[in-house]
Write an enzyme that holds these catalytic residues in place. Sequence first.
Site, PDB file in Angstrom:
ATOM      1  N   HIS A   1      -2.530   1.460   6.710  1.00 28.90           N
ATOM      2  CA  HIS A   1      -2.855   1.308   5.287  1.00 28.90           C
ATOM      3  C   HIS A   1      -2.892   2.682   4.630  1.00 28.90           C
ATOM      4  CE1 HIS A   1      -4.234  -0.739   1.729  1.00 28.90           C
ATOM      5  NE2 HIS A   1      -5.270   0.069   1.632  1.00 28.90           N
TER       6      HIS A   1
ATOM      7  N   HIS B   1      -5.365   1.921  -4.342  1.00 35.14           N
ATOM      8  CA  HIS B   1      -4.506   1.316  -3.329  1.00 35.14           C
ATOM      9  C   HIS B   1      -4.137  -0.112  -3.696  1.00 35.14           C
ATOM     10  CE1 HIS B   1      -7.746  -1.048  -0.951  1.00 35.14           C
ATOM     11  NE2 HIS B   1      -8.269  -0.678  -2.100  1.00 35.14           N
TER      12      HIS B   1
ATOM     13  N   CYS C   1       0.810  -1.217   0.000  1.00 33.94           N
ATOM     14  CA  CYS C   1       0.000   0.000   0.000  1.00 33.94           C
ATOM     15  C   CYS C   1       0.845   1.269   0.000  1.00 33.94           C
ATOM     16  CB  CYS C   1      -0.981   0.001   1.164  1.00 33.94           C
ATOM     17  SG  CYS C   1      -0.208   0.032   2.805  1.00 33.94           S
TER      18      CYS C   1
END
Length: 195
Positions: free
Chosen positions: A159, A171, A112
């Site tokens: 994240h 992402h 990510c």
Amino acid sequence: MGKHRLEQPSRGGSVAKKAMIAGSLTVGSLAVAAGPALAAPAPSATIEIPNLGKFTLPGVDQKQVPNQFRPGSLPGLVTPTLTAGEKAVKAAESKIGSPYSYGAAGPNAFDCSGLVYWSYQQAGRTIPRDSYGQLGGGRAVSYSDARPGDVLIFNGGGHAGIYIGNGQFIHASTYGVPVKKAAVNEWSLVGVRRY
């Protein structure tokens, strides 16, 4: 049977000539009056109008023509300058479908924060490599003020993704799931950072 509109020859040149004969031509902020100079030999200027072409304007000196209408200056009109965030979005979009791999920061696989980091590198900016660093860097903005390219941090800081607008972000989420777009409201947002 009449010709289709697309098959008709360009009428831009004749429209410009008729406007000059009638007395003036206005293009954006450029207004040129045709006056007595049309009757006597005088200088002429060439202008370039997007989607119409090049035109010679009798009685007008080339110095009177604004830079954006001078031949060869069209790239400045056609290509807008992108922010670093917008460039990062384009870079991230180019990697949709790439595989997830923990610790990877491109160019063929990403985690990510690696996707966010790599995308900003393509935009000419160096930002922190991990999601916690990305949460601590840049400038905080509220989600209601988020712009394309802002870095979104989710799940307590673990994240990261890049906001693309309209409630969507790009992402790299987990193994087996390629880089993709997702809805922001499906994740637990904890911060928005602008670099």
